[in-house]
Design a protein around this motif. Structure first.
Motif, PDB file in Angstrom:
ATOM      1  N   UNK A  15      12.966 -18.280  70.044  1.00 45.60           N
ATOM      2  CA  UNK A  15      13.679 -18.699  71.252  1.00 45.60           C
ATOM      3  C   UNK A  15      14.241 -20.118  71.184  1.00 45.60           C
ATOM      4  N   UNK A  16      13.538 -21.039  70.590  1.00 35.96           N
ATOM      5  CA  UNK A  16      14.041 -22.416  70.484  1.00 35.96           C
ATOM      6  C   UNK A  16      15.222 -22.533  69.536  1.00 35.96           C
ATOM      7  N   UNK A  17      15.414 -21.502  68.702  1.00 39.78           N
ATOM      8  CA  UNK A  17      16.491 -21.519  67.709  1.00 39.78           C
ATOM      9  C   UNK A  17      17.691 -20.663  68.117  1.00 39.78           C
ATOM     10  N   UNK A  18      17.604 -19.993  69.267  1.00 37.34           N
ATOM     11  CA  UNK A  18      18.724 -19.186  69.745  1.00 37.34           C
ATOM     12  C   UNK A  18      18.466 -17.700  69.818  1.00 37.34           C
ATOM     13  N   UNK A  19      17.212 -17.284  69.686  1.00 39.54           N
ATOM     14  CA  UNK A  19      16.858 -15.864  69.802  1.00 39.54           C
ATOM     15  C   UNK A  19      16.366 -15.629  71.227  1.00 39.54           C
ATOM     16  N   UNK A  20      17.275 -15.125  72.063  1.00 43.30           N
ATOM     17  CA  UNK A  20      17.042 -15.064  73.510  1.00 43.30           C
ATOM     18  C   UNK A  20      16.639 -13.643  73.919  1.00 43.30           C
ATOM     19  N   UNK A  21      15.353 -13.467  74.163  1.00 43.68           N
ATOM     20  CA  UNK A  21      14.856 -12.152  74.584  1.00 43.68           C
ATOM     21  C   UNK A  21      15.014 -11.944  76.086  1.00 43.68           C
ATOM     22  N   UNK A  22      14.865 -13.019  76.870  1.00 42.62           N
ATOM     23  CA  UNK A  22      14.858 -12.893  78.334  1.00 42.62           C
ATOM     24  C   UNK A  22      16.220 -12.479  78.876  1.00 42.62           C
ATOM     25  N   UNK A  23      17.294 -13.109  78.394  1.00 42.11           N
ATOM     26  CA  UNK A  23      18.629 -12.761  78.881  1.00 42.11           C
ATOM     27  C   UNK A  23      18.958 -11.304  78.578  1.00 42.11           C
ATOM     28  N   UNK A  24      18.630 -10.862  77.365  1.00 40.35           N
ATOM     29  CA  UNK A  24      18.898  -9.475  76.994  1.00 40.35           C
ATOM     30  C   UNK A  24      18.103  -8.506  77.861  1.00 40.35           C
ATOM     31  N   UNK A  25      16.847  -8.864  78.142  1.00 37.36           N
ATOM     32  CA  UNK A  25      16.005  -7.979  78.954  1.00 37.36           C
ATOM     33  C   UNK A  25      16.552  -7.834  80.371  1.00 37.36           C
ATOM     34  N   UNK A  53      11.727  -6.892  65.692  1.00 39.52           N
ATOM     35  CA  UNK A  53      11.444  -5.901  64.645  1.00 39.52           C
ATOM     36  C   UNK A  53      11.970  -4.518  65.000  1.00 39.52           C
ATOM     37  N   UNK A  54      11.712  -4.059  66.221  1.00 40.06           N
ATOM     38  CA  UNK A  54      12.063  -2.680  66.592  1.00 40.06           C
ATOM     39  C   UNK A  54      12.921  -2.708  67.854  1.00 40.06           C
ATOM     40  N   UNK A  55      14.228  -2.557  67.664  1.00 36.39           N
ATOM     41  CA  UNK A  55      15.197  -2.693  68.743  1.00 36.39           C
ATOM     42  C   UNK A  55      15.909  -1.372  69.030  1.00 36.39           C
ATOM     43  N   UNK A  56      16.435  -1.255  70.242  1.00 35.04           N
ATOM     44  CA  UNK A  56      17.284  -0.103  70.556  1.00 35.04           C
ATOM     45  C   UNK A  56      18.658  -0.246  69.901  1.00 35.04           C
ATOM     46  N   UNK A  57      19.110  -1.478  69.726  1.00 33.27           N
ATOM     47  CA  UNK A  57      20.392  -1.754  69.084  1.00 33.27           C
ATOM     48  C   UNK A  57      20.169  -2.804  68.004  1.00 33.27           C
ATOM     49  N   UNK A 115      19.688  -7.883  81.321  1.00 31.16           N
ATOM     50  CA  UNK A 115      20.889  -7.047  81.395  1.00 31.16           C
ATOM     51  C   UNK A 115      20.699  -5.655  80.802  1.00 31.16           C
ATOM     52  N   UNK A 116      19.719  -5.500  79.871  1.00 26.76           N
ATOM     53  CA  UNK A 116      19.614  -4.229  79.146  1.00 26.76           C
ATOM     54  C   UNK A 116      18.219  -3.629  79.135  1.00 26.76           C
ATOM     55  N   UNK A 117      17.193  -4.406  79.475  1.00 24.48           N
ATOM     56  CA  UNK A 117      15.829  -3.911  79.416  1.00 24.48           C
ATOM     57  C   UNK A 117      15.149  -4.333  78.123  1.00 24.48           C
ATOM     58  N   UNK A 118      14.002  -3.718  77.862  1.00 29.29           N
ATOM     59  CA  UNK A 118      13.213  -4.080  76.683  1.00 29.29           C
ATOM     60  C   UNK A 118      13.898  -3.626  75.399  1.00 29.29           C
ATOM     61  N   UNK A 119      13.527  -4.286  74.290  1.00 29.22           N
ATOM     62  CA  UNK A 119      14.011  -3.964  72.944  1.00 29.22           C
ATOM     63  C   UNK A 119      15.498  -4.269  72.749  1.00 29.22           C
ATOM     64  N   UNK A 120      15.979  -5.316  73.412  1.00 29.02           N
ATOM     65  CA  UNK A 120      17.308  -5.854  73.166  1.00 29.02           C
ATOM     66  C   UNK A 120      17.175  -7.366  73.022  1.00 29.02           C
ATOM     67  N   UNK A 121      18.086  -7.975  72.246  1.00 30.05           N
ATOM     68  CA  UNK A 121      18.031  -9.412  72.010  1.00 30.05           C
ATOM     69  C   UNK A 121      19.428  -9.999  72.043  1.00 30.05           C
ATOM     70  N   UNK A 122      19.549 -11.190  72.640  1.00 34.10           N
ATOM     71  CA  UNK A 122      20.792 -11.935  72.736  1.00 34.10           C
ATOM     72  C   UNK A 122      20.682 -13.115  71.763  1.00 34.10           C
ATOM     73  N   UNK A 123      21.490 -13.114  70.692  1.00 33.00           N
ATOM     74  CA  UNK A 123      21.467 -14.204  69.719  1.00 33.00           C
ATOM     75  C   UNK A 123      22.555 -15.215  70.057  1.00 33.00           C
ATOM     76  N   UNK A 124      22.204 -16.514  69.950  1.00 31.64           N
ATOM     77  CA  UNK A 124      23.141 -17.579  70.312  1.00 31.64           C
ATOM     78  C   UNK A 124      23.335 -18.558  69.151  1.00 31.64           C
ATOM     79  N   UNK A 125      24.532 -19.128  69.082  1.00 29.88           N
ATOM     80  CA  UNK A 125      24.809 -20.265  68.232  1.00 29.88           C
ATOM     81  C   UNK A 125      24.423 -20.075  66.779  1.00 29.88           C
ATOM     82  N   UNK A 126      23.581 -20.987  66.277  1.00 30.17           N
ATOM     83  CA  UNK A 126      23.197 -20.992  64.872  1.00 30.17           C
ATOM     84  C   UNK A 126      22.453 -19.721  64.474  1.00 30.17           C
ATOM     85  N   UNK A 127      21.719 -19.115  65.418  1.00 31.31           N
ATOM     86  CA  UNK A 127      21.006 -17.874  65.127  1.00 31.31           C
ATOM     87  C   UNK A 127      21.988 -16.726  64.928  1.00 31.31           C
ATOM     88  N   UNK A 128      23.009 -16.659  65.773  1.00 29.36           N
ATOM     89  CA  UNK A 128      24.037 -15.625  65.621  1.00 29.36           C
ATOM     90  C   UNK A 128      24.799 -15.824  64.316  1.00 29.36           C
TER      91      UNK A 128
END
Length: 424
Positions: free
Chosen positions: A146-156, A275-279, A158-171
């Motif tokens: 999360x401190x590096x741009x792996x945003x689980x909360x924003x994805x959850x 590790x285990x995502x819907x997308x 808008x989409x629910x569990x097992x989705x992730x929003x990547x930002x900036x350097x992480x993307x």
């Protein structure tokens, strides 16, 4: 799909192979259904032949003035016309029931596949690299990400569990990994890059074995299509209902796509992190080849996946799956498991399978053999690699005590000068 002729010729061998999969004998039941279908087909052919013969005899009888015989023949033809539709429907139903049973039976394991019930019976065949020794306690990616741009909360939200929003350097790192994988597989390992449909019809999902058995693991649309769980579906089906004229060299295909999985059978597993995502994204490898080339091609595909891990200097092990842990359509499968120091464990990052002619029979995919006759191709598929899991491996293996992550040197050309991911 299985070859009925082989089951008829050696039912004991078929049942013995099923037993290695932990399944009860099925040959006798299959052959009984086959006999019923063939008997109905014979009756239908005989009825059709008799109808044609009787129709001709009517004209002959009328020509001789034999009205009594003509009327009897007309009555027989009328009766056949009445009864034949039911016979045709019975034949169709028997054929569908047999096809449905065959479609639900997994592929038969190769002779060298170890027997076992689950992942605990898999056999490690090799290791590469030495896990790094940390002078601090390494974190799991879900804690440091999360401190590096792996945003689980924003994805959850808008989409629910097992989705992730990547930002900036992480993307950027995620994109760099995908581009690096594609470049290596195409430039060095002989694969042709493809851009494929993400939505496919029932026939395509049936061809590679996702339907009907794994219906609940898929995402369907309202117009009867399916989001692909892997580009294996699109790549392998590119030869469905075809005869490939020249297959002296294997047809090697690769694609980077989003993948969509309902993960219906994975409730409670890997609920934290990436590790285990819907997308998720994956670089898929598919090979279409002649049966005599399949063993060498399986080795090549495994080495192609390994080359990514080696270039990224990520320790891993190679595992031969046992009969109880192997996928539905596979004859033999090697898993590559990458070392994750945050979990202190090896985790699957690629699964590479030889499917024999199992998928080819479902797709009616053939090639022109040396004798000029069509024969079923062999298909192989594997991850080269799963991008998200590779991202996880890079984060955990290259993490630093200050929470930053050093970018592997192999990715430098893709990172636009970014040498280190730094926490916000």
């Amino acid at each position: 799909m299985h070859d009925l002729r082989q089951i008829r010729d050696n039912p004991a061998a078929f049942d013995a192979a099923l037993a290695r999969r932990g399944l009860e004998p099925l040959a006798a039941a299959i052959l009984a259904q086959d006999e019923e279908r063939r008997a109905l087909s014979t009756r239908l052919q005989e009825a059709n032949a008799r109808r044609n013969e009787a129709s001709k005899l009517i004209g002959q009888a009328m020509g001789k003035g034999d009205k009594e015989t003509a009327e009897a023949l007309k009555a027989e033809v009328a009766d056949l016309k009445t009864t034949m539709p039911a016979l045709e429907e019975a034949e169709r139903a028997a054929g569908k029931a047999l096809d449905d049973r065959l479609a639900a039976i997994p592929n038969l394991p190769a002779d060298d596949v170890p027997e076992g019930a689950d992942e605990h019976d898999n056999v490690e065949s090799a290791r590469w690299g030495t896990p790094r020794v940390f002078d601090f306690t390494p974190l799991e990616h879900a804690d440091m990400g999360p401190a590096l741009g792996m945003d689980f909360e924003t994805a959850a939200k808008m989409s629910g569990a097992r989705f992730t929003f990547l930002r900036g350097q992480m993307a950027r790192l995620n994109r760099a990994l995908a581009q690096f994988m594609l470049d290596k597989q195409t430039a060095e390992n002989g694969y042709t890059e493809c851009n494929v449909p993400l939505l496919v019809k029932d026939e395509a999902m049936f061809g590679t074995g996702q339907l009907p058995k794994f219906f609940e693991d898929q995402f369907g649309t309202t117009d009867g299509r399916w989001l692909i769980p892997t580009s294996e579906v699109s790549l392998t089906n590119s030869v469905r209902e075809q005869i490939v004229d020249d297959l002296t060299a294997p047809l090697r295909l690769t694609a980077l796509t989003p993948c969509f999985r309902a993960e219906a059978g994975a409730a409670g597993r890997d609920t934290r992190g990436f590790i285990r995502q819907h997308q998720f994204e994956k670089v898929e490898l598919v090979s279409i080849c002649r049966p005599e080339d399949a063993q060498a091609e399986h080795a090549h595909m495994v080495a192609s996946a390994e080359s990514i891990l080696q270039a990224l200097e990520l320790p891993y092990r190679k595992v031969l799956l046992c009969t109880g842990d192997m996928g539905f359509g596979a004859r033999r499968t090697f898993d590559l498991e990458v070392w994750l120091p945050g979990q202190n464990a090896y985790r699957e990052i690629s699964s590479i399978s030889w499917c024999g002619d199992f998928q080819a029979r479902r797709m009616n995919a053939r090639y022109r053999a040396e004798n000029g006759k069509p024969a079923f191709v062999h298909t192989l598929n594997g991850s080269g690699l799963a991008v998200g899991r590779t991202l996880v491996a890079v984060l955990e293996n290259y993490q630093q005590a200050d929470g930053s992550v050093i970018v592997p040197s192999a990715l430098a050309p893709y990172m636009g000068g970014i040498e280190r991911l730094t926490p916000a």
